[in-house]
Motif scaffolding. Structure first.
Motif, PDB file in Angstrom:
ATOM      1  N   SER A 227      20.498   4.933  23.774  1.00 12.93           N
ATOM      2  CA  SER A 227      21.035   5.275  22.463  1.00 12.93           C
ATOM      3  C   SER A 227      22.151   4.312  22.067  1.00 12.93           C
ATOM      4  N   VAL A 228      22.233   4.061  20.759  1.00 10.96           N
ATOM      5  CA  VAL A 228      23.224   3.123  20.239  1.00 10.96           C
ATOM      6  C   VAL A 228      24.572   3.819  20.154  1.00 10.96           C
ATOM      7  N   PRO A 229      25.627   3.245  20.754  1.00  8.43           N
ATOM      8  CA  PRO A 229      26.936   3.878  20.659  1.00  8.43           C
ATOM      9  C   PRO A 229      27.459   3.857  19.225  1.00  8.43           C
ATOM     10  N   GLY A 230      28.455   4.660  18.984  1.00  8.18           N
ATOM     11  CA  GLY A 230      29.030   4.748  17.640  1.00  8.18           C
ATOM     12  C   GLY A 230      29.537   3.404  17.162  1.00  8.18           C
ATOM     13  N   ARG A 231      29.493   3.188  15.839  1.00  7.19           N
ATOM     14  CA  ARG A 231      29.894   1.883  15.303  1.00  7.19           C
ATOM     15  C   ARG A 231      31.416   1.802  15.245  1.00  7.19           C
ATOM     16  N   ASP A 232      32.013   1.362  16.333  1.00  2.00           N
ATOM     17  CA  ASP A 232      33.439   1.060  16.299  1.00  2.00           C
ATOM     18  C   ASP A 232      33.633  -0.266  17.019  1.00  2.00           C
ATOM     19  N   ALA A 233      34.808  -0.848  16.817  1.00  3.48           N
ATOM     20  CA  ALA A 233      35.047  -2.152  17.416  1.00  3.48           C
ATOM     21  C   ALA A 233      35.783  -2.015  18.744  1.00  3.48           C
ATOM     22  N   GLY A 234      35.674  -0.856  19.371  1.00  2.69           N
ATOM     23  CA  GLY A 234      36.397  -0.586  20.603  1.00  2.69           C
ATOM     24  C   GLY A 234      35.834  -1.331  21.794  1.00  2.69           C
ATOM     25  N   PRO A 235      36.471  -1.204  22.954  1.00  4.60           N
ATOM     26  CA  PRO A 235      36.060  -1.942  24.132  1.00  4.60           C
ATOM     27  C   PRO A 235      34.699  -1.503  24.666  1.00  4.60           C
ATOM     28  N   ALA A 236      34.125  -2.321  25.534  1.00  7.08           N
ATOM     29  CA  ALA A 236      32.774  -2.091  26.035  1.00  7.08           C
ATOM     30  C   ALA A 236      32.684  -0.843  26.878  1.00  7.08           C
ATOM     31  N   LEU A 237      31.546  -0.192  26.747  1.00  7.36           N
ATOM     32  CA  LEU A 237      31.278   0.945  27.620  1.00  7.36           C
ATOM     33  C   LEU A 237      30.782   0.423  28.958  1.00  7.36           C
ATOM     34  N   VAL A 238      30.130  -0.764  28.916  1.00  3.51           N
ATOM     35  CA  VAL A 238      29.599  -1.348  30.143  1.00  3.51           C
ATOM     36  C   VAL A 238      30.433  -2.589  30.464  1.00  3.51           C
ATOM     37  N   PRO A 239      31.349  -2.500  31.445  1.00  5.45           N
ATOM     38  CA  PRO A 239      32.288  -3.595  31.655  1.00  5.45           C
ATOM     39  C   PRO A 239      31.626  -4.895  32.105  1.00  5.45           C
ATOM     40  N   ASN A 240      30.435  -4.845  32.689  1.00  5.08           N
ATOM     41  CA  ASN A 240      29.817  -6.073  33.170  1.00  5.08           C
ATOM     42  C   ASN A 240      28.960  -6.761  32.129  1.00  5.08           C
ATOM     43  N   VAL A 241      28.950  -6.237  30.917  1.00  2.00           N
ATOM     44  CA  VAL A 241      28.146  -6.855  29.865  1.00  2.00           C
ATOM     45  C   VAL A 241      29.053  -7.745  29.002  1.00  2.00           C
ATOM     46  N   ALA A 242      28.677  -9.023  28.894  1.00  3.99           N
ATOM     47  CA  ALA A 242      29.478  -9.946  28.076  1.00  3.99           C
ATOM     48  C   ALA A 242      29.042  -9.880  26.612  1.00  3.99           C
ATOM     49  N   ILE A 243      27.708  -9.936  26.420  1.00  2.00           N
ATOM     50  CA  ILE A 243      27.182  -9.888  25.046  1.00  2.00           C
ATOM     51  C   ILE A 243      26.072  -8.854  24.998  1.00  2.00           C
ATOM     52  N   GLU A 244      26.070  -8.076  23.926  1.00  5.21           N
ATOM     53  CA  GLU A 244      25.058  -7.026  23.812  1.00  5.21           C
ATOM     54  C   GLU A 244      24.564  -6.957  22.361  1.00  5.21           C
ATOM     55  N   PHE A 245      23.271  -7.061  22.194  1.00  4.06           N
ATOM     56  CA  PHE A 245      22.650  -6.860  20.885  1.00  4.06           C
ATOM     57  C   PHE A 245      21.929  -5.518  20.936  1.00  4.06           C
ATOM     58  N   SER A 246      22.227  -4.640  20.006  1.00  3.55           N
ATOM     59  CA  SER A 246      21.552  -3.340  19.965  1.00  3.55           C
ATOM     60  C   SER A 246      20.848  -3.167  18.636  1.00  3.55           C
ATOM     61  N   ASP A 247      19.531  -3.207  18.663  1.00  3.05           N
ATOM     62  CA  ASP A 247      18.701  -2.947  17.487  1.00  3.05           C
ATOM     63  C   ASP A 247      19.163  -3.785  16.286  1.00  3.05           C
ATOM     64  N   VAL A 248      19.229  -5.108  16.485  1.00  6.15           N
ATOM     65  CA  VAL A 248      19.745  -6.014  15.449  1.00  6.15           C
ATOM     66  C   VAL A 248      18.622  -6.446  14.504  1.00  6.15           C
ATOM     67  N   TRP A 249      18.870  -6.235  13.228  1.00  5.94           N
ATOM     68  CA  TRP A 249      17.927  -6.614  12.162  1.00  5.94           C
ATOM     69  C   TRP A 249      18.610  -7.622  11.253  1.00  5.94           C
ATOM     70  N   LYS A 250      17.842  -8.622  10.815  1.00  2.46           N
ATOM     71  CA  LYS A 250      18.400  -9.588   9.870  1.00  2.46           C
ATOM     72  C   LYS A 250      17.292 -10.142   8.994  1.00  2.46           C
ATOM     73  N   ARG A 251      17.549 -10.077   7.679  1.00  5.79           N
ATOM     74  CA  ARG A 251      16.618 -10.655   6.712  1.00  5.79           C
ATOM     75  C   ARG A 251      17.275 -11.894   6.110  1.00  5.79           C
ATOM     76  N   LEU A 252      16.512 -12.991   6.039  1.00  2.00           N
ATOM     77  CA  LEU A 252      16.984 -14.205   5.367  1.00  2.00           C
ATOM     78  C   LEU A 252      16.012 -14.492   4.237  1.00  2.00           C
ATOM     79  N   GLY A 253      16.474 -14.415   2.994  1.00  2.00           N
ATOM     80  CA  GLY A 253      15.564 -14.536   1.857  1.00  2.00           C
ATOM     81  C   GLY A 253      14.584 -13.378   1.893  1.00  2.00           C
ATOM     82  N   ARG A 254      13.299 -13.710   1.919  1.00  2.00           N
ATOM     83  CA  ARG A 254      12.290 -12.640   1.917  1.00  2.00           C
ATOM     84  C   ARG A 254      11.700 -12.407   3.296  1.00  2.00           C
TER      85      ARG A 254
END
Lengths: 271, 267
Positions: free
Chosen positions: A9-36
């Motif tokens: 499950s995706v954690p709440g949208r806040d800019a707080g510290p990591a829940l998983v201390p050993n994770v440097a970068i985490e993408f969770s369900d990232v969507w991006k549209r460029l143009g169409r």
């Protein structure tokens, strides 16, 4: 090899510290549209501290777009990108700039500032972010240039360097602040095989010696096998497969097989 | 037509053009807000501002002075032609002095410098954008607004008034030369007319205009430069847009300032 992992499950949208201390970068369900075009369609992926992850995929599959999300150059339409536990989309400009001081990015063409010398390029972040005296900055610049095999090039302009030297100078610049996270966009593209191997070895050494977490985006499978702890394939906006280099090499997935073998025959059609 | 590829309302002309213009306007104001926020930090890096003052100000002096010299000369010829038989020639200096100081000096200087500096700023920042140098700067934790935009903004704001004063002096000198050498007017007649209705507020209004014109030139150059995309073609397009937008805005703001200054402030 296994299918792209579900981080749950995706954690709440806040800019707080990591829940998983050993994770440097985490993408969770990232969507991006460029143009169409929906470039990213729910990417979920994480990179551990000290881990080297390589993202492979066809041209236009969104690899560089994903990389730019990791350093806040792009914002996702949906989803969360956390770096060191901080949601980069929630950070104010100043906080984002501070976070970036601990990160480095190597751009495909180097992106050296052509109005500055190589020494000024490498020393710029030190001059901007540290109280170090000029003499000390010059020592650090010389060290970083020596690390990438460019000793004595401080006073040269980027235009005077070859493609491989530019890339190495850009790497020295990205390393100037001793980042804990490195992002590499096509680190070996356009280089001859020998220079490419030099860059691959450098990236590997940095990761092993300095425990730098890294994401590299590449088409170059030789480079991917060399520098990766894990390889992820981005296909149709999602992580199609992820595994160690050995697992990727042994996979029977037809899409991954066709890509790593560089064959024009298979489920992937030429664009 | 396939429903999936039918253009949305926002993609249809003229809706697209109107929305694009509104978006540009909004983004320019956002950029101005960022510039204002970063002003105190940029002053700490005054070396960058000085470099830009040299590039924008000193680099523009030869062009500005040549344009001013001939502007003054042609003003003298045309004013003399229009005044002939109707207005005593003692007023030639008055007419030239006022038109140069209030209007021709600031506006022509801004248009010429806008072409030179606006294009140069847009091309430089545009090239940095499309070669990912701006992105690289951001990834190093350095604000491109603080490092690239604000020094150019301050430099143009400070240098345009200086260039305008130079242009005023040279334009009046050019008209003086033409008047005494080809129009059969004595130096004393010309300078008497020049001093006759001289008001310091005329000089102030011209310098004030130049102050705003400098901001317009730098803002348009930086905005379109940083918005460039797509390589050499995109940089060329950004450069054109920066120059066109600067010239149009200079004339629009000239009218607004003239209305305020001469109908309200000095009325």
């Amino acid at each position: 090899m296994h299918r792209a992992p579900d981080l749950g499950s995706v954690p709440g949208r806040d800019a707080g510290p990591a829940l998983v201390p050993n994770v440097a970068i985490e993408f969770s369900d990232v969507w991006k549209r460029l143009g169409r075009k929906e470039v990213l369609r729910g990417v979920t992926l994480s990179v551990g501290r000290g881990e080297s992850l390589v993202i492979i995929g066809r041209s236009g599959s969104g690899k560089s777009v994903l990389l730019k999300h990791a350093i806040g150059l792009m914002e996702p339409d949906r989803g969360i990108v956390r770096v060191n536990g901080f949601d980069v989309t929630k950070l104010a400009d100043r906080e984002l700039f501070e976070l970036r001081e601990g990160m480095g990015m190597l751009f495909q063409a180097g992106a050296l500032f052509d109005s500055m010398t190589i020494g000024e390029n490498v020393g710029l972040a030190l001059r901007e972010h540290t109280p170090l005296p000029e003499v000390q900055i010059e020592i650090v610049v010389a060290e970083k240039l020596a690390l990438v095999g460019l000793t004595g090039t401080e006073s040269q302009r980027p235009s005077a360097l070859s493609g491989g030297m530019k890339k190495r100078a850009a790497l020295a610049r990205a390393l100037a602040m001793n980042p804990k996270i490195m992002l590499y966009d096509e680190p070996t593209t356009g280089l001859d095989p020998i220079t490419a191997d030099v860059v691959n070895r450098l990236i590997r050494q940095l990761q092993q010696r300095l425990k730098i977490a890294s994401i590299a985006v590449t088409h170059d499978m030789r480079s991917a096998y060399h520098i990766a702890d894990r390889i992820a394939m981005l296909h149709e906006g999602r992580i199609h497969a992820i595994g160690t280099p050995a697992e990727i090499q042994a996979t029977r997935d037809p899409i991954v097989r066709q890509f790593i073998e560089g064959s024009s025959e298979g489920p992937l059609q030429p664009t | 037509m396939n429903e999936a590829v039918r253009p949305t309302l926002a993609e249809r002309w003229p809706a697209r053009s109107i929305l694009s213009a509104l978006a540009d306007t909004g983004e320019v104001f956002l950029l101005l807000g960022q510039i204002v926020r970063e002003l105190p930090f940029a002053l700490r890096k005054f070396g960058l501002v000085v470099n830009q003052m040299a590039a924008i100000g000193i680099g523009s002096i030869p062009l500005t002075l040549i344009v001013a010299l001939f502007t003054g000369a042609v003003t003298a010829v045309q004013a003399a032609y229009q005044m002939k038989d109707y207005v005593p020639m003692v007023y030639l200096g008055t007419v030239i002095g006022k038109s140069v100081v209030i209007e021709l000096g600031p506006v022509l200087t801004a248009i010429v410098v806008g072409g030179r500096v606006g294009a140069s700023v847009a091309a430089e920042l545009g090239t940095m954008r499309v070669t990912e140098q701006v992105d690289a700067m951001e990834t190093m934790g350095i604000s491109p607004i603080r490092y690239l935009v604000v020094p150019r903004f301050i430099a143009a704001t400070l240098m345009l008034p200086v260039l305008t004063i130079f242009a005023d002096v040279v334009a009046i000198f050019g008209s003086y030369l033409v008047a005494i050498s080809t129009l059969d007017i004595t130096p004393h007649t010309f300078t008497s007319g020049l001093k006759m209705y001289f008001k310091m507020q005329d000089v102030f209004s011209g310098v004030l205009k130049a102050f705003f014109f400098g901001q317009i030139i730098a803002t348009m150059g930086c905005y379109y430069g940083l918005k460039s995309e797509g390589g050499a073609e995109g940089v060329g397009l950004a450069t054109t847009k920066a120059v066109v937008a600067s010239c149009v805005l200079i004339l629009v703001v000239d009218y607004l300032l003239a209305s305020f200054l001469f109908r309200v402030l000095f009325a």
